[in-house]
Design a protein around this motif. Sequence first.
Motif, PDB file in Angstrom:
ATOM      1  N   ASN A  11       0.818  -1.226   0.000  1.00 41.70           N
ATOM      2  CA  ASN A  11       0.000   0.000   0.000  1.00 41.70           C
ATOM      3  C   ASN A  11       0.846   1.269   0.000  1.00 41.70           C
ATOM      4  O   ASN A  11       0.420   2.298   0.515  1.00 41.70           O
ATOM      5  N   HIS A  12       2.033   1.198  -0.555  1.00 45.29           N
ATOM      6  CA  HIS A  12       2.918   2.363  -0.511  1.00 45.29           C
ATOM      7  C   HIS A  12       2.499   3.439  -1.505  1.00 45.29           C
ATOM      8  O   HIS A  12       1.939   3.145  -2.550  1.00 45.29           O
ATOM      9  N   PRO A  13       2.775   4.711  -1.160  1.00 48.54           N
ATOM     10  CA  PRO A  13       2.493   5.788  -2.115  1.00 48.54           C
ATOM     11  C   PRO A  13       3.400   5.655  -3.335  1.00 48.54           C
ATOM     12  O   PRO A  13       4.474   5.044  -3.253  1.00 48.54           O
ATOM     13  N   PHE A  21       7.157   6.309  -3.020  1.00 47.53           N
ATOM     14  CA  PHE A  21       7.949   5.607  -2.012  1.00 47.53           C
ATOM     15  C   PHE A  21       9.139   4.851  -2.604  1.00 47.53           C
ATOM     16  O   PHE A  21      10.238   4.873  -2.045  1.00 47.53           O
ATOM     17  N   GLU A  30       4.543  -7.306  -3.000  1.00 43.75           N
ATOM     18  CA  GLU A  30       3.440  -6.653  -2.296  1.00 43.75           C
ATOM     19  C   GLU A  30       2.577  -7.679  -1.572  1.00 43.75           C
ATOM     20  O   GLU A  30       1.661  -7.316  -0.846  1.00 43.75           O
ATOM     21  N   VAL A  56       7.107  -3.205   5.015  1.00 42.35           N
ATOM     22  CA  VAL A  56       6.734  -1.805   5.131  1.00 42.35           C
ATOM     23  C   VAL A  56       5.291  -1.738   4.657  1.00 42.35           C
ATOM     24  O   VAL A  56       4.991  -2.022   3.500  1.00 42.35           O
ATOM     25  N   TYR A  57       4.401  -1.400   5.560  1.00 45.68           N
ATOM     26  CA  TYR A  57       2.961  -1.478   5.319  1.00 45.68           C
ATOM     27  C   TYR A  57       2.335  -0.123   5.628  1.00 45.68           C
ATOM     28  O   TYR A  57       2.462   0.381   6.724  1.00 45.68           O
ATOM     29  N   PHE A  58       1.698   0.453   4.632  1.00 43.47           N
ATOM     30  CA  PHE A  58       1.059   1.755   4.804  1.00 43.47           C
ATOM     31  C   PHE A  58      -0.451   1.577   4.914  1.00 43.47           C
ATOM     32  O   PHE A  58      -1.060   0.914   4.077  1.00 43.47           O
ATOM     33  N   THR A  59      -1.047   2.165   5.933  1.00 42.34           N
ATOM     34  CA  THR A  59      -2.502   2.202   6.049  1.00 42.34           C
ATOM     35  C   THR A  59      -2.890   3.292   7.030  1.00 42.34           C
ATOM     36  O   THR A  59      -2.106   3.667   7.894  1.00 42.34           O
ATOM     37  N   ASP A  60      -4.094   3.778   6.866  1.00 44.66           N
ATOM     38  CA  ASP A  60      -4.634   4.727   7.842  1.00 44.66           C
ATOM     39  C   ASP A  60      -5.944   4.193   8.418  1.00 44.66           C
ATOM     40  O   ASP A  60      -6.709   4.911   9.026  1.00 44.66           O
ATOM     41  N   SER A  89       5.400   1.881  13.883  1.00 46.84           N
ATOM     42  CA  SER A  89       4.338   2.555  13.150  1.00 46.84           C
ATOM     43  C   SER A  89       4.755   3.979  12.880  1.00 46.84           C
ATOM     44  O   SER A  89       5.553   4.565  13.610  1.00 46.84           O
ATOM     45  N   GLY A 119       3.073   7.663  10.901  1.00 52.49           N
ATOM     46  CA  GLY A 119       1.912   8.294  10.290  1.00 52.49           C
ATOM     47  C   GLY A 119       2.283   9.662   9.783  1.00 52.49           C
ATOM     48  O   GLY A 119       3.429  10.091   9.913  1.00 52.49           O
TER      49      GLY A 119
END
Length: 96
Positions: free
Chosen positions: A26-28, A31, A46, A56-60, A84, A86
Amino acid sequence: MPAGYSGTPLIQKIGIKPGHRIVLRNHPASFLKDLGQFPEGVQSSERLTGKANVVVYFTDRAAELAKDFPGSPSPWFPMAWCGSAGPRKPAAAQRT
């Protein structure tokens, strides 16, 4: 160089080393450019399957994290460190 930037390459900060298997999820779009060139023999995926040296895991969204990591520790971590990060506010905004 931005204020507070140490000059240490992001790959080194994250701990990616030659021969590692890494999962980037989920990287921008920017990245991979920010990471720079991988060390020799690094395999990137991925998919959250198999063993990985670095994830390296991206989430909100907590629900997304819980879905992808239903138990802890996950069996694909031979040894894991979980951190983590943010979005950060500028230093001036953090003081208010």
